[in-house]
Enzyme design. Sequence first.
Site, PDB file in Angstrom:
ATOM      1  N   SER C  69       0.896  -0.969   0.111  1.00 49.97           N
ATOM      2  CA  SER C  69      -0.094  -0.117   0.018  1.00 49.97           C
ATOM      3  C   SER C  69       0.660   1.291   0.048  1.00 49.97           C
ATOM      4  CB  SER C  69      -0.829  -0.191   1.179  1.00 49.97           C
ATOM      5  OG  SER C  69      -1.808   1.141   1.136  1.00 49.97           O
ATOM      6  N   VAL C  70       1.796   1.327  -1.167  1.00 49.07           N
ATOM      7  CA  VAL C  70       2.845   2.424  -1.247  1.00 49.07           C
ATOM      8  C   VAL C  70       1.848   3.747  -1.372  1.00 49.07           C
ATOM      9  CG1 VAL C  70       4.644   3.196  -2.476  1.00 49.07           C
ATOM     10  CG2 VAL C  70       4.663   0.891  -1.599  1.00 49.07           C
ATOM     11  N   CYS C 128      -5.452   3.089 -11.148  1.00 53.31           N
ATOM     12  CA  CYS C 128      -5.496   4.119 -10.174  1.00 53.31           C
ATOM     13  C   CYS C 128      -6.930   4.399  -9.455  1.00 53.31           C
ATOM     14  CB  CYS C 128      -4.813   5.230 -10.463  1.00 53.31           C
ATOM     15  SG  CYS C 128      -3.035   5.145 -11.038  1.00 53.31           S
ATOM     16  N   LYS C 163      -1.901  -0.986 -19.057  1.00 54.33           N
ATOM     17  CA  LYS C 163      -1.515  -1.980 -17.961  1.00 54.33           C
ATOM     18  C   LYS C 163      -2.964  -2.417 -17.213  1.00 54.33           C
ATOM     19  CE  LYS C 163       1.156  -3.537 -14.095  1.00 54.33           C
ATOM     20  NZ  LYS C 163       2.362  -2.874 -13.337  1.00 54.33           N
ATOM     21  N   ASN C 190      -1.857  -6.291 -13.034  1.00 48.87           N
ATOM     22  CA  ASN C 190      -1.433  -5.577 -12.028  1.00 48.87           C
ATOM     23  C   ASN C 190      -1.831  -6.346 -10.840  1.00 48.87           C
ATOM     24  OD1 ASN C 190      -0.992  -3.228 -10.529  1.00 48.87           O
ATOM     25  ND2 ASN C 190      -1.768  -1.867 -12.150  1.00 48.87           N
ATOM     26  N   THR C 191      -1.768  -5.701  -9.703  1.00 48.09           N
ATOM     27  CA  THR C 191      -1.894  -6.646  -8.362  1.00 48.09           C
ATOM     28  C   THR C 191      -3.528  -6.975  -8.038  1.00 48.09           C
ATOM     29  OG1 THR C 191      -2.050  -4.291  -7.175  1.00 48.09           O
ATOM     30  CG2 THR C 191       0.104  -5.534  -7.050  1.00 48.09           C
ATOM     31  N   GLY C 241       2.850 -10.888 -13.155  1.00 53.01           N
ATOM     32  CA  GLY C 241       2.041 -11.541 -12.089  1.00 53.01           C
ATOM     33  C   GLY C 241       2.718 -12.812 -11.804  1.00 53.01           C
ATOM     34  N   GLY C 242       3.594 -12.720 -10.275  1.00 53.16           N
ATOM     35  CA  GLY C 242       4.068 -13.867  -9.878  1.00 53.16           C
ATOM     36  C   GLY C 242       5.272 -14.461 -10.516  1.00 53.16           C
TER      37      GLY C 242
END
Lengths: 247, 247, 298, 298
Positions: C69-70, C128, C163, C190-191, C241-242
């Site tokens: 959570s940057v 975002c 992305k 993305n995450t 992703g991973g």
Amino acid sequence: MLSEVLAVRSNEMLLPDIGRLTVEAAAPARPGQFYMLRPEHGAMLLGRAISLCDRQGEILTFLYKIVGKGTAELSRLREGDPLRLTGPLGNGFPLEDISGKIALIGGGVGVAPMVYTARALRERGNTADAFLGYPDSPYLHETMKTLCDKVTVATESGVCGAKGYVTDIFDPEKYAAVLCCGPLAMMRAVAEKCKAAGTPVWLSLENRMACGVGACLVCTCKGKSGGNLRVCADGPVFRGEEISLDA
Amino acid sequence: MLSEVLAVRSNEMLLPDIGRLTVEAAAPARPGQFYMLRPEHGAMLLGRAISLCDRQGEILTFLYKIVGKGTAELSRLREGDPLRLTGPLGNGFPLEDISGKIALIGGGVGVAPMVYTARALRERGNTADAFLGYPDSPYLHETMKTLCDKVTVATESGVCGAKGYVTDIFDPEKYAAVLCCGPLAMMRAVAEKCKAAGTPVWLSLENRMACGVGACLVCTCKGKSGGNLRVCADGPVFRGEEISLDA
Amino acid sequence: MTLETDLLGVTLKNPVIMASGTFGFGEEYAGLIDVSRLGGICSKGLTLRPRAGNDGVRMSETAAGMLNSVGMQNPGVPHFIERELPAMKALGPAVIANLGGGDIEEYVEGARLLDGSGADILELNISCPNVKDGGMAFGIKTQVAREVVRAVRRAYSGPMLVKLSPGAENLTEMAKACEAEGADGLSLINTLVGMAIDVETRRSLFRNRVAGLSGPAIKPVALRMVWDACRAVSIPVVGLGGIAAWRDAAEFLIAGAAAIQVGTATFSRPDTALSIIDGLGEYMSRHGFERISDIRAC
Amino acid sequence: MTLETDLLGVTLKNPVIMASGTFGFGEEYAGLIDVSRLGGICSKGLTLRPRAGNDGVRMSETAAGMLNSVGMQNPGVPHFIERELPAMKALGPAVIANLGGGDIEEYVEGARLLDGSGADILELNISCPNVKDGGMAFGIKTQVAREVVRAVRRAYSGPMLVKLSPGAENLTEMAKACEAEGADGLSLINTLVGMAIDVETRRSLFRNRVAGLSGPAIKPVALRMVWDACRAVSIPVVGLGGIAAWRDAAEFLIAGAAAIQVGTATFSRPDTALSIIDGLGEYMSRHGFERISDIRAC
């Protein structure tokens, strides 16, 4: 059945990719049964299904082949390391239903369950011959010589025993029953020869497993009658005519 | 800087939750720097940021406290086990900017970086007093006695040294500079006393880290001027007036 | 046999790119690994204006993953163009500028500044939170994403990746919409959105409540989405992703990815990307593949 | 202090339920653990007619997780009612019959047979592929799910959970729709859709291409979705997804779950659920909680 964290008693490599691990556990087990082995502090989610190789007193011996991360993790265990053992699981070989001269056929790490099977047969007064096939260097064949009437070894490389496949040497006509554990190709060949000779054959299968107790249904194999059978709970030992060994 | 898998040289518990691990590595490091330590076969994704405790010849010593799964994994490493070491990382204490009598203040496992710091100060001809606080049983205080002019120990339980907090004993007026590593409450108290006395103070922070090199920005702390500072790359050592220690 | 590969008209030494947010601006890792061997580097996520990022805990490790959570901490596009970009370009690998924003105007203005600034590729991050839409990410609803892609496309003349978020309501529809609005390629995933709770305080560990899940844990989900996206569009897809080993990278390339990104795994082993490059080379030799695109499943 | 808790009018000894597909019909584990201590057991996923399940590889381990492609192998509802259900009821824990189907008619007929059959709760699995809709799961689009929930609600008079898929396009909208159509409670999350590729054969490991991802890997995603669902509806929510220890269970209960399910973690340690029951009890004592519902965050 138990599911307990036990201390590894010993763990050694017999070959670069074949390891032998022992633990001490009181619960009885039948030849051909297996346990789920999971290092308590390992990175893998699931245990690995490993056949009971031998049992003397309360010492259980397991043989494993390093084929991936889970078995590599087993190979890194040292004396005293905590290992979760769940089992014994599965049906095992039906020794009580067998009499007369028995052939034990093992291929590679599939030789493992034949040791305890041979020991149990001897205790029952049965006599057995063993046919052991390996890609290269053999293992456990010396132990098998102490437990069987005759041990025939074949290696693909020819480094020991006959060069080639032990299934080419084995003659089912000479035996009252055949117990086999090995690669799929070996089990197909043995099943076919036994069928032609009319000799009853039991095959011990392996598959990726999650629960090991018949609950999750990920390890099924095809039954001859069409339905799916659970390798863990309906097997791992099946009559040759029960299952389909097609890819 | 290196990122290499090295064999653990030794690993022993000083207390039930405090371990000391050594490895051999040639690369030089400064007092107050840290390394990311990650067992090569561990189950954790990330390394753990551990301060360099000492360095003698090419033997690096790390002290760690078991606080979760990652540090528990460190505690299970045995001699010869592969451990990835990435570092040295961070800025370290600016010993070249300091002269005169120095106070080294360590709290709990925060005592660790003070050992190599004291050794380096002595090599530079500086003299230092140490103030070491622990919840209960102390550790490394005997080593510190060999490296400092005077070592004052306080324990919350009173089992050793003064009962209570070492920050209550320490007088910043007597020192040209103060270097501190410990729990947040200790660092707040030290920063406040030093500010009141006008004594320059450097604090070594810790935080959860992922990359350790300033790339991922997960370990930031609040700068006094409002922006975020990276504990790993802008620190871990900060001037007391640079950072905000508010929760 | 060559690992060299084309991505949106840019020649990469190899298809291994460092994922945004995990490699800073490249220089941070220059002391640890040979950064020049990489195929490309995505910058830390940029926004027009500098952002300080989130307060409180920013990271928590999970099973085979991590939550972060940057909060888009970055120096802002102008600072990037002046300071970080020249240094990034000097490293050697292709430079991919990752751009986010809080509203369409901020995206567009950021893209306008980046246009012609020297970055090789723009990677548009539509995950975002949209400040005008109660914080729901731009990348969830196709129509919202469509608008931001269209607007940025007008403002940016160079090659552009979009992305995608795994939280997209309909991933293949989203992929097609981005293609239709002029994306030159896609990168995904993305995450995933996750959460962690401190059981002693009984509160979310993160001030922002939710956090982004990355790491090996999410690989099976990412691979499935990349496979789907590759079959939904005809523009190149960059898979991530991973990915933590060459085998993972090969899976994404077989699924149809033109290139791959390595992110969280770099934290475990700083040389992960380099060992993937080596591993892919050996894999290609073993299978007799001449170029990266040969790896793709027929 | 008591762990006893009410779920849809059924009293559970404790809030720990074994998840469908991971515990067979309960008897499979009876030789390994004291099954009678569990709060409840969800049956293997049932369909009206028996199913043989998928051919080929059915399982692959992933980082902190596993992919499964069992394919609804089950003996069919009539066989379940006659054979497995009586044995399940004899075990002691509440019996939850998990029901799937390939079309609405199959769901409805299965539910009708289960109605009054003796199961304590019906858990409606809407993650099954809809054979009339090209295989897209019922649980993706709210409108499709709404129809199956409505139809099954008419056919089943007892307490009914609807088990949600994390692939739902809009999870909170889905949760609300299920509540509106008469669900008495929700359970979530089902597996995430993932994939694995054999890099030597360059084909999907699974014949069905995709497979369901479960295990600790998915816990952060599951927790976030359970939190969201608990705030979207006023019916009870049963939380699951990667729960492997009492701390995980406590997180879901704090997030608002009325009960939790343990699935894949049982494969790692057969006694996982029992140690969660013990751990929750100690946690409650330490915090002075009188009942399970006190754990929920204010």
